[in-house]
Design a protein around this motif. Sequence first.
Motif, mmCIF file in Angstrom:
data_model
loop_
_atom_site.group_PDB
_atom_site.id
_atom_site.type_symbol
_atom_site.label_atom_id
_atom_site.label_comp_id
_atom_site.label_asym_id
_atom_site.label_seq_id
_atom_site.Cartn_x
_atom_site.Cartn_y
_atom_site.Cartn_z
ATOM 1 N N LYS A 14 0.826 -1.209 0.000
ATOM 2 C CA LYS A 14 0.000 0.000 0.000
ATOM 3 C C LYS A 14 0.861 1.260 0.000
ATOM 4 C CE LYS A 14 -4.152 -1.978 2.059
ATOM 5 N NZ LYS A 14 -5.073 -1.959 3.203
ATOM 6 N N LYS A 15 1.948 1.235 0.764
ATOM 7 C CA LYS A 15 2.851 2.398 0.820
ATOM 8 C C LYS A 15 3.524 2.601 -0.536
ATOM 9 C CE LYS A 15 6.757 4.385 3.247
ATOM 10 N NZ LYS A 15 7.777 4.220 4.270
ATOM 11 N N GLU A 16 3.997 1.511 -1.145
ATOM 12 C CA GLU A 16 4.627 1.619 -2.455
ATOM 13 C C GLU A 16 3.638 2.135 -3.496
ATOM 14 O OE1 GLU A 16 6.838 -0.996 -5.946
ATOM 15 O OE2 GLU A 16 6.353 -1.996 -4.043
ATOM 16 N N LEU A 17 2.417 1.631 -3.464
ATOM 17 C CA LEU A 17 1.396 2.088 -4.399
ATOM 18 C C LEU A 17 1.153 3.586 -4.223
ATOM 19 C CD1 LEU A 17 -0.781 1.583 -6.542
ATOM 20 C CD2 LEU A 17 -2.345 0.976 -4.670
ATOM 21 N N ASP A 18 1.002 4.025 -2.996
ATOM 22 C CA ASP A 18 0.766 5.440 -2.730
ATOM 23 C C ASP A 18 1.917 6.300 -3.255
ATOM 24 O OD1 ASP A 18 -0.763 7.628 -1.395
ATOM 25 O OD2 ASP A 18 1.080 7.748 -0.197
ATOM 26 N N THR A 19 3.153 5.867 -3.027
ATOM 27 C CA THR A 19 4.316 6.608 -3.494
ATOM 28 C C THR A 19 4.358 6.666 -5.015
ATOM 29 O OG1 THR A 19 5.587 6.015 -1.526
ATOM 30 C CG2 THR A 19 6.852 6.716 -3.453
ATOM 31 N N ARG A 20 4.079 5.539 -5.651
ATOM 32 C CA ARG A 20 4.121 5.507 -7.118
ATOM 33 C C ARG A 20 3.028 6.389 -7.736
ATOM 34 N NH1 ARG A 20 7.368 2.042 -9.758
ATOM 35 N NH2 ARG A 20 8.575 0.598 -8.499
ATOM 36 N N VAL A 21 1.859 6.454 -7.093
ATOM 37 C CA VAL A 21 0.757 7.247 -7.634
ATOM 38 C C VAL A 21 0.921 8.732 -7.311
ATOM 39 C CG1 VAL A 21 -1.737 7.666 -7.438
ATOM 40 C CG2 VAL A 21 -0.878 5.334 -7.671
ATOM 41 N N THR A 22 1.314 9.050 -6.086
ATOM 42 C CA THR A 22 1.326 10.454 -5.661
ATOM 43 C C THR A 22 2.668 11.161 -5.845
ATOM 44 O OG1 THR A 22 1.849 9.903 -3.355
ATOM 45 C CG2 THR A 22 -0.494 10.052 -3.959
ATOM 46 N N VAL A 23 3.754 10.407 -5.980
ATOM 47 C CA VAL A 23 5.079 11.020 -6.128
ATOM 48 C C VAL A 23 5.683 10.718 -7.499
ATOM 49 C CG1 VAL A 23 7.427 11.147 -5.202
ATOM 50 C CG2 VAL A 23 5.494 10.912 -3.635
ATOM 51 N N GLU A 24 5.817 9.433 -7.807
ATOM 52 C CA GLU A 24 6.500 9.040 -9.048
ATOM 53 C C GLU A 24 5.722 9.421 -10.302
ATOM 54 O OE1 GLU A 24 9.675 7.898 -9.459
ATOM 55 O OE2 GLU A 24 9.741 8.439 -7.340
ATOM 56 N N GLU A 56 7.001 1.409 -16.978
ATOM 57 C CA GLU A 56 7.371 0.521 -15.873
ATOM 58 C C GLU A 56 6.601 0.883 -14.609
ATOM 59 O OE1 GLU A 56 11.619 0.936 -15.685
ATOM 60 O OE2 GLU A 56 11.912 -0.178 -17.551
ATOM 61 N N ASN A 57 6.480 2.193 -14.351
ATOM 62 C CA ASN A 57 5.760 2.653 -13.166
ATOM 63 C C ASN A 57 4.287 2.259 -13.245
ATOM 64 O OD1 ASN A 57 5.836 4.209 -10.617
ATOM 65 N ND2 ASN A 57 4.447 5.586 -11.702
ATOM 66 N N GLU A 58 3.661 2.477 -14.395
ATOM 67 C CA GLU A 58 2.246 2.146 -14.547
ATOM 68 C C GLU A 58 2.008 0.642 -14.448
ATOM 69 O OE1 GLU A 58 -0.239 4.388 -14.498
ATOM 70 O OE2 GLU A 58 1.332 5.910 -14.302
ATOM 71 N N SER A 59 2.927 -0.148 -14.974
ATOM 72 C CA SER A 59 2.816 -1.608 -14.853
ATOM 73 C C SER A 59 2.880 -2.037 -13.389
ATOM 74 C CB SER A 59 3.923 -2.307 -15.633
ATOM 75 O OG SER A 59 3.744 -2.118 -17.008
ATOM 76 N N ARG A 60 3.804 -1.434 -12.652
ATOM 77 C CA ARG A 60 3.939 -1.782 -11.234
ATOM 78 C C ARG A 60 2.706 -1.325 -10.448
ATOM 79 N NH1 ARG A 60 5.383 -5.410 -7.563
ATOM 80 N NH2 ARG A 60 6.023 -4.447 -5.631
ATOM 81 N N ILE A 61 2.143 -0.178 -10.792
ATOM 82 C CA ILE A 61 0.922 0.293 -10.132
ATOM 83 C C ILE A 61 -0.192 -0.731 -10.335
ATOM 84 C CG2 ILE A 61 -0.943 2.014 -10.276
ATOM 85 C CD1 ILE A 61 1.297 4.131 -10.720
ATOM 86 N N GLN A 62 -0.356 -1.189 -11.562
ATOM 87 C CA GLN A 62 -1.393 -2.190 -11.841
ATOM 88 C C GLN A 62 -1.144 -3.481 -11.071
ATOM 89 O OE1 GLN A 62 -1.510 -2.610 -16.098
ATOM 90 N NE2 GLN A 62 -2.593 -0.678 -16.386
ATOM 91 N N GLU A 63 0.116 -3.900 -11.027
ATOM 92 C CA GLU A 63 0.461 -5.123 -10.288
ATOM 93 C C GLU A 63 0.141 -4.967 -8.804
ATOM 94 O OE1 GLU A 63 4.291 -8.076 -9.563
ATOM 95 O OE2 GLU A 63 4.615 -6.112 -10.471
#
Length: 76
Positions: A14-24, A56-63
């Motif tokens: 959840k933390k990684e998802l939040d970082t990827r969506v709101t920061v990356e 790569e970021n969007e793929s990881r978000i989906q995963e």
Amino acid sequence: MANEVSAEQLAAFKKELDTRVTVERPRIQEVLKATRADGDLSEHGDYSSAREEQGENESRIQELERLIASAKVSES
């Protein structure tokens, strides 16, 4: 299919998802915007790199979204 994960693993996802969506995601969008403003994209390595990073970021978000949606916290 449920994925058994620990509460700590779920929190980390959840933390990684939040970082990827709101920061990356916004950071990458800004890089793309700046490189687009520089002109000819066909010869712009920074633009190509940013597009690759975006993919790569969007793929990881989906995963991560799939992992979180199907997660079952194990009782350990």
